[in-house]
Motif scaffolding. Sequence first.
Motif, PDB file in Angstrom:
ATOM      1  N   MET A 100    -171.973  39.726  55.236  1.00  0.00           N
ATOM      2  CA  MET A 100    -171.384  38.353  56.422  1.00  0.00           C
ATOM      3  C   MET A 100    -171.709  37.595  57.513  1.00  0.00           C
ATOM      4  O   MET A 100    -172.350  39.149  58.145  1.00  0.00           O
ATOM      5  CB  MET A 100    -170.370  39.189  57.046  1.00  0.00           C
ATOM      6  CG  MET A 100    -168.834  39.309  55.066  1.00  0.00           C
ATOM      7  SD  MET A 100    -167.890  39.059  55.678  1.00  0.00           S
ATOM      8  CE  MET A 100    -166.894  38.370  54.593  1.00  0.00           C
ATOM      9  N   ALA A 101    -171.712  36.784  57.656  1.00  0.00           N
ATOM     10  CA  ALA A 101    -172.979  36.436  58.690  1.00  0.00           C
ATOM     11  C   ALA A 101    -171.905  36.547  59.827  1.00  0.00           C
ATOM     12  O   ALA A 101    -170.554  35.679  59.432  1.00  0.00           O
ATOM     13  CB  ALA A 101    -172.603  34.907  58.088  1.00  0.00           C
ATOM     14  N   LYS A 102    -172.021  36.307  61.012  1.00  0.00           N
ATOM     15  CA  LYS A 102    -170.662  36.331  62.275  1.00  0.00           C
ATOM     16  C   LYS A 102    -170.978  34.468  62.324  1.00  0.00           C
ATOM     17  O   LYS A 102    -172.016  33.762  61.630  1.00  0.00           O
ATOM     18  CB  LYS A 102    -171.592  36.648  63.248  1.00  0.00           C
ATOM     19  CG  LYS A 102    -171.592  37.871  62.727  1.00  0.00           C
ATOM     20  CD  LYS A 102    -171.919  38.152  64.246  1.00  0.00           C
ATOM     21  CE  LYS A 102    -171.797  40.133  64.288  1.00  0.00           C
ATOM     22  NZ  LYS A 102    -172.332  40.626  65.452  1.00  0.00           N
ATOM     23  N   PRO A 103    -169.640  33.844  62.333  1.00  0.00           N
ATOM     24  CA  PRO A 103    -169.464  32.668  63.172  1.00  0.00           C
ATOM     25  C   PRO A 103    -169.793  32.312  64.287  1.00  0.00           C
ATOM     26  O   PRO A 103    -170.244  32.682  65.155  1.00  0.00           O
ATOM     27  CB  PRO A 103    -168.075  32.921  62.320  1.00  0.00           C
ATOM     28  CG  PRO A 103    -167.476  33.169  62.939  1.00  0.00           C
ATOM     29  CD  PRO A 103    -168.463  34.617  62.480  1.00  0.00           C
ATOM     30  N   THR A 104    -171.022  31.030  64.731  1.00  0.00           N
ATOM     31  CA  THR A 104    -171.282  30.891  65.306  1.00  0.00           C
ATOM     32  C   THR A 104    -169.879  30.290  66.631  1.00  0.00           C
ATOM     33  O   THR A 104    -169.891  29.286  65.963  1.00  0.00           O
ATOM     34  CB  THR A 104    -172.318  29.114  65.203  1.00  0.00           C
ATOM     35  OG1 THR A 104    -171.607  28.014  64.685  1.00  0.00           O
ATOM     36  CG2 THR A 104    -173.211  29.604  64.502  1.00  0.00           C
ATOM     37  N   PRO A 105    -170.161  30.487  68.073  1.00  0.00           N
ATOM     38  CA  PRO A 105    -169.288  30.265  68.681  1.00  0.00           C
ATOM     39  C   PRO A 105    -169.552  28.683  69.106  1.00  0.00           C
ATOM     40  O   PRO A 105    -170.988  28.501  68.837  1.00  0.00           O
ATOM     41  CB  PRO A 105    -169.507  31.101  69.895  1.00  0.00           C
ATOM     42  CG  PRO A 105    -171.047  31.315  69.509  1.00  0.00           C
ATOM     43  CD  PRO A 105    -171.418  31.782  68.381  1.00  0.00           C
TER      44      PRO A 105
END
Length: 91
Positions: free
Chosen positions: A1-6
């Motif tokens: 899973m990819a982290k959402p970009t802030p």
Amino acid sequence: MAKPTPKPNAKKSVGRYVDAESRGRVTRRRPRGQDHSPRWYGALILGLLLLGLLVIIFNYLGVLPGSTSAWWLVGGLAIMFTGFFLATQYK
């Protein structure tokens, strides 16, 4: 899973490291002049209460002009009521 970009300018509004003032959880202090009644206000309250009491006592002792009258009693009670009303507004 990819982290959402802030998001670049996203400020935190909740969480452990957000100060309470920015969350609106702290009531700001008002200047001292707005919090307290003037110094003479308390003396006025006590003066009215004592004056009303004296009028009632002197009425029953027969010292006031016009002998003992219900109007002196009403006047003394009205003065005391004014003192009590001012006391409810005291800060």
